[in-house]
Design an enzyme around this catalytic site. Sequence first.
Site, PDB file in Angstrom:
ATOM      1  N   THR A   1       0.978  -1.145  -0.131  1.00 54.86           N
ATOM      2  CA  THR A   1      -0.223  -0.049   0.050  1.00 54.86           C
ATOM      3  C   THR A   1       1.044   1.217   0.195  1.00 54.86           C
ATOM      4  O   THR A   1       1.923   0.949   0.650  1.00 54.86           O
ATOM      5  CB  THR A   1      -0.902  -0.076   1.206  1.00 54.86           C
TER       6      THR A   1
ATOM      7  N   GLY B   1     -11.007  -1.660   2.181  1.00 53.68           N
ATOM      8  CA  GLY B   1     -10.058  -1.324   3.285  1.00 53.68           C
ATOM      9  C   GLY B   1     -10.186  -0.016   3.743  1.00 53.68           C
ATOM     10  O   GLY B   1     -11.132   0.663   3.627  1.00 53.68           O
ATOM     11  N   ASP B   2      -9.134   0.238   4.759  1.00 50.76           N
ATOM     12  CA  ASP B   2      -9.157   1.484   5.518  1.00 50.76           C
ATOM     13  C   ASP B   2      -8.571   2.646   4.593  1.00 50.76           C
ATOM     14  O   ASP B   2      -8.857   3.925   4.900  1.00 50.76           O
ATOM     15  CB  ASP B   2      -8.207   1.355   6.537  1.00 50.76           C
TER      16      ASP B   2
HETATM   17  N1  ASP Z   1      -4.250  -1.284   4.549  1.00 52.11           N
HETATM   18  C1  ASP Z   1      -4.817  -1.788   3.128  1.00 52.11           C
HETATM   19  C2  ASP Z   1      -5.901  -2.429   3.135  1.00 52.11           C
HETATM   20  O1  ASP Z   1      -6.377  -3.198   4.257  1.00 52.11           O
HETATM   21  C3  ASP Z   1      -3.592  -2.851   2.973  1.00 52.11           C
HETATM   22  C4  ASP Z   1      -2.350  -2.587   3.198  1.00 52.11           C
HETATM   23  O2  ASP Z   1      -1.820  -1.634   3.770  1.00 52.11           O
HETATM   24  O3  ASP Z   1      -1.357  -3.480   3.335  1.00 52.11           O
HETATM   25  O4  ASP Z   1      -6.453  -2.409   2.232  1.00 52.11           O
END
Ligand code: ASP
Length: 305
Positions: A171, A201-202
């Site tokens: 990410t 996701g977040d």
């Molecule tokens: N935060 C990201 C998600 O959950 C994934 C990541 O940061 O690796 O979509």
Amino acid sequence: MMHSIAIHGGAGTLPRADMTPEREAAYRAGLAAALDAGFAVLERGGTSLDAVTTAVRLLEDDPLFNAGHGAVLTHEGTVELDAAIMDGRNLAAGAVAGVSHVRNPVELARAVMEHSPHVMLIGAGAEEFALTRGIALVPNDFFMTDTRRAQLSSVLAGDARPANELSALGTVGAVARDRDGNLAAATSTGGMTGKRYGRVGDTPIIGAGTYADNHACAVSATGHGEYFIRAAVAHDICARVAYGGVTLAQAADAVVMDRLQKMGGEGGIIAIDATGGVVMRFNSEGMFRGARAADGTREILIYRK
Ligand code: ASP
């Protein structure tokens, strides 16, 4: 008070032992290109919004990182991308989720912020909006790489490693403070390998993976999104700084190293405060990251110092 920028390329659990000098050099080169391009925008008097957009766009285009080209695959073998951007000056924000044809989702998130009355657009509606803004669409397989296909196969084959461990290596995000003192944050991701079709996701959730407020700080997160959403990580850090009477470092420690850790949420954040001070915290084994400031500081790191 100074202009500065920090970027991340994902909090991962890639064991140090798996990191060859060649791989490390490639990751560092990708991080350096994005960091220096974003910093150059600030150096010539550009805005923090332009700096974070520039840095994130480059990381999206780099196949090593899990965003844009090189994003991880869903359970169905497709790519679904999420991104967000926020302007700390006025709390304007834009986000997109579940887009599968937009080459640079951060650009679309910015268009949502600047050219629509909305904060978040998803899926087909987001892509139709992209067309009205002249943002080019690409076929879904534009994003796919052999590495990501292999990662999905190993997840589908029941590999013991959780999806997070395979995917959380990329990410991408950036936070910046410009010469005028304005803060901005941007984050972009393919999510987690093998995620369910439609899962968000977040990253694009304002206050979870992305937040910026000139009076507090700008934050971009990476990690196991479900936990980051429930802990409202980015906003919690800013809120502690705004009215909790603590420094950014203390706020980040409390949220990432304590609260999130107790919940079982693996990952980290990069953040910048109103004076341009950078904090990068993670509870995972590593986090691809870099920071550069007007005082001459420039660092690119992967594991703990
Ligand atoms: N935060 C990201 C998600 O959950 C994934 C990541 O940061 O690796 O979509």
